[in-house]
Design a protein around this motif. Sequence first.
Motif: not given
Length: 220
Positions: A166-175, A194-198
Motif C-alpha cells: 500500500w505504501t509503495v502504491l500510494v506514493f507511486l501514484v503521487a509521482v 486509514p490503510l496503515k491503520t487497518m
Amino acid sequence: MNGHLRVRDDEGDAGRLLALSDGVFAIAMTLLALDITLPSGLDTAGFERALAAVVPNLWAYALSFVVIGAFWRGHHQIFQYVREVDGTIIRLGLLNLGLIALMPFPTVLLAEYGDQSQSVAVYSGAVAAMGAAQLALTIVVWKRPWLGSKALPDPVARNDVADLAWTVLVFLVAVPLAFVSPTGAKLWWVVLLPLKTMTGRRGKRLREEAQRPSDDRSAS
C-alpha cells in the motif's frame, strides 16, 4: 523446510546488520533537523519573518521523521526471528539503508520547494523506493525460514507485505499526480493513513496470536 528451497549464500550474523541499520536510521533522522535554523542578530520583524519561513522545514522534518520511524519499526519487525543473514538479505538491506540515508535530500526539496511538481515527485518517488526495497526484504526473509529461530508466520508476513505494498502504491501514484497538482499529490498521501491503520491493527493482532501457546490458539 515448509516447502521452501534452502539456499546458503554468505551467511552471517543478523546482529551486525541490525546494528548498522540502527546507526543509519538514527543518522538519517538526525540529519533531517540540520536545516531547521534561524539567522542570528534579527530584529523583531526579521525574527517573525524568519520564524514563519522555517515552518515548511518543520513540517517536512516532522513528515520525514514519521516516515523513517515507520520504516525503522517495520525493519525490526522483519528481523524479529532472524538469527542469520545471507548475501541476498545483506544486499537488499544495504539498498534499503542507502535509500534511507538519502532521505534528507528529498526532505530539503519538499521544505524549500514544496510548491514545485518536481520536488513533490522526487519525495514521493523516494518513499516509494524505500517501501519497495523493504517489501523485497520482507518477502526474502519470509521465504528463508531456516535463517531464523522460527519461521515468520504466514499471516503476519502476508499482512506486512500488504502494508508495504500500500505504501509503495500510494506514493507511486503521487509521482505523476505531482505534475498535475503538487498540492493534490500531497493530499493524496493522506489516503495511506486509514490503510496503515487497518494493516497495523491487523498486524498487531496476528503477532499477538502468533506469540500465544498453540494450545491457547486451538482453544480459542
